[in-house]
Design a protein around this motif. Structure first.
Motif, short mmCIF file in Angstrom:
data_model
loop_
_atom_site.label_atom_id
_atom_site.label_comp_id
_atom_site.label_asym_id
_atom_site.label_seq_id
_atom_site.Cartn_x
_atom_site.Cartn_y
_atom_site.Cartn_z
N GLU A 205 41.30 111.53 153.26
CA GLU A 205 41.11 110.41 154.17
C GLU A 205 40.85 109.10 153.43
O GLU A 205 40.60 108.07 154.06
N GLY A 206 40.90 109.15 152.10
CA GLY A 206 40.65 107.95 151.32
C GLY A 206 39.20 107.64 151.09
O GLY A 206 38.87 106.56 150.59
N CYS A 207 38.32 108.56 151.44
CA CYS A 207 36.89 108.36 151.22
C CYS A 207 36.51 108.82 149.81
O CYS A 207 37.09 109.77 149.28
N LEU A 208 35.54 108.14 149.24
CA LEU A 208 35.13 108.43 147.87
C LEU A 208 33.83 109.22 147.86
O LEU A 208 32.86 108.86 148.53
N GLY A 215 19.79 112.42 141.31
CA GLY A 215 19.65 112.03 142.71
C GLY A 215 19.62 113.17 143.70
O GLY A 215 19.51 112.95 144.90
N TRP A 216 19.82 114.42 143.23
CA TRP A 216 19.72 115.60 144.07
C TRP A 216 20.76 115.63 145.19
O TRP A 216 20.56 116.26 146.22
N ALA A 217 21.91 114.96 145.01
CA ALA A 217 22.83 114.86 146.14
C ALA A 217 24.23 114.46 145.68
O ALA A 217 24.43 113.98 144.55
N VAL A 218 25.19 114.65 146.59
CA VAL A 218 26.49 113.99 146.51
C VAL A 218 26.61 113.11 147.74
O VAL A 218 26.03 113.39 148.80
N ARG A 219 27.36 112.02 147.59
CA ARG A 219 27.55 111.09 148.69
C ARG A 219 29.03 110.88 148.96
O ARG A 219 29.86 110.98 148.06
N ARG A 220 29.31 110.54 150.23
CA ARG A 220 30.67 110.18 150.66
C ARG A 220 30.65 108.77 151.23
O ARG A 220 29.86 108.46 152.12
N TYR A 221 31.53 107.93 150.70
CA TYR A 221 31.66 106.55 151.15
C TYR A 221 33.04 106.34 151.76
O TYR A 221 34.03 106.87 151.24
N ASP A 222 33.12 105.55 152.84
CA ASP A 222 34.41 105.28 153.43
C ASP A 222 35.17 104.25 152.58
O ASP A 222 34.60 103.68 151.63
N PRO A 223 36.45 103.98 152.87
CA PRO A 223 37.23 103.07 152.02
C PRO A 223 36.69 101.65 151.95
O PRO A 223 37.08 100.89 151.05
N ALA A 224 35.80 101.29 152.87
CA ALA A 224 35.18 99.96 152.83
C ALA A 224 33.88 99.95 152.04
O ALA A 224 33.25 98.91 151.89
N ARG A 229 27.97 109.88 154.45
CA ARG A 229 27.42 111.23 154.37
C ARG A 229 26.70 111.44 153.05
O ARG A 229 27.10 110.90 152.02
N GLU A 230 25.62 112.21 153.12
CA GLU A 230 24.91 112.64 151.91
C GLU A 230 24.57 114.11 152.06
O GLU A 230 24.06 114.53 153.10
N ILE A 231 24.87 114.88 151.03
CA ILE A 231 24.58 116.32 151.03
C ILE A 231 23.59 116.60 149.90
O ILE A 231 23.87 116.31 148.73
N ARG A 232 22.45 117.15 150.26
CA ARG A 232 21.39 117.40 149.29
C ARG A 232 21.60 118.74 148.58
O ARG A 232 22.14 119.69 149.15
N PHE A 233 21.14 118.81 147.33
CA PHE A 233 21.27 119.99 146.49
C PHE A 233 19.89 120.49 146.05
O PHE A 233 18.93 119.72 146.05
N PRO A 234 19.82 121.76 145.62
CA PRO A 234 18.56 122.28 145.11
C PRO A 234 18.35 121.97 143.62
O PRO A 234 17.41 122.49 143.01
N VAL A 235 19.22 121.17 143.05
CA VAL A 235 19.11 120.75 141.65
C VAL A 235 19.28 119.24 141.59
O VAL A 235 19.91 118.63 142.46
N ALA A 236 18.75 118.62 140.54
CA ALA A 236 18.70 117.16 140.48
C ALA A 236 20.00 116.52 140.03
O ALA A 236 20.38 115.46 140.52
#
Length: 291
Positions: A205-208, A215-224, A229-236
């Motif tokens: 969808e062109g999201c990054l 930061g204990w997470a991965v993030r999703r940003y729209d094309p702008a 979205r942010e998904i948390r992890f059990p590791v840093a």
């Protein structure tokens, strides 16, 4: 698979896991441990893994159009043959900078390798981005930084996303038909106490998506550039994700033990593992490098 919560699917205890890439011809995920000097291959269908030692720090591994792989070692770009574990030097873009190493890369639709380097001591602004295609390597002209990450490309291959990790900035640039980089602008500035942006990946969808080291997470940003979205992890330390599986609907994430003391490691026993989760999005088909 079901469930958003990331789960460990391969216990490798990587010091600095990085560069996951789904290789459809193998139906397997490939990734590296930079500091552990290993290339890993994980077959999720059979739940088996294999690894190879590398002659130096290895930043990335990507499939080539001859059925082999291109690998970014500290000494340069190499061709890697898993059958005999051989490494053949193709080009050394920074032979004059022995303190630098390669850190991340991607393949464009035209088969070009886009790659970044960094200061191994993580201090000097000596990291640069390059484009390597059919034996020719060109510096992009983007400003040097200490730790580069990415690059990654939009679905149409016209936008190049590149990361200044220590500056906590992700930039976007437009690309000309000949691969020249133009019109660079700030895409995302990561706020304080959210970790450092690591490897970027673009979905269908062109999201990054970006891993957040510390930061204990991965993030999703729209094309702008808006956070969606942010998904948390059990590791840093989450370094990068890749989309895999037959329909590219599974997200795999590499992580790292680097920088964690004994207390932190005891609290994060899964640090350095390969994780998987349902991202609610699909990835882009991968390309083979024309080296």
């Amino acid at each position: 698979m079901s469930g958003v919560e990331p789960r460990s699917v391969l216990s490798v205890g990587a010091t600095l896991g990085e560069g996951p890439v789904w290789v459809a011809r193998d139906a397997a995920l490939w990734f590296v441990d930079i500091k552990g000097q290993r290339i890993h291959r994980f077959d999720p269908e059979l739940d088996v893994a294999r690894s190879w030692a590398t002659p130096g720090q290895v930043g990335w591994v990507l499939p080539t159009n001859d059925g082999l792989f291109a690998v970014g070692l500290q000494s340069g770009i190499h061709r890697f043959d898993p059958a005999n574990a051989s490494f053949t030097l193709l080009h050394a873009p920074e032979a004059h900078l022995p303190g630098n190493r390669q850190n991340d890369a991607c393949v464009a639709p035209d088969g070009a390798l886009w790659l970044g380097s960094m200061d191994d001591a993580e201090q000097d602004a000596s990291g640069r981005f390059y484009r390597y295609h059919q034996g020719r390597c060109v510096e992009t002209g983007l400003p040097p930084v200490s730790i580069t990450n990415g690059p990654a490309l939009s679905p149409d291959g016209r936008i190049l996303y590149h990361t200044d990790t220590l500056g906590k900035r992700i930039w976007s640039s437009t690309l000309d038909d000949d691969g020249a980089v133009r019109d660079t602008s700030l895409f995302v500035q990561i706020e304080e106490d959210a970790g450092y942006p690591d490897g970027p990946t673009v979905d269908a969808e062109g999201c990054l998506w970006t891993g957040l080291f510390g930061g204990w997470a991965v993030r999703r940003y729209d094309p702008a550039g808006a956070l969606i979205r942010e998904i948390r992890f059990p590791v840093a330390n989450i370094t990068k994700i890749a989309f895999g599986g037959d329909d590219l609907s599974v997200a795999y994430a590499t992580t790292a033990r680097k920088g964690l003391d004994e207390k932190a490691l005891a609290a994060q026993p899964l640090a350095g593992d390969l994780f998987a989760f349902d991202p609610g999005a699909t990835g882009l088909p991968g390309f083979h490098a024309s080296v």
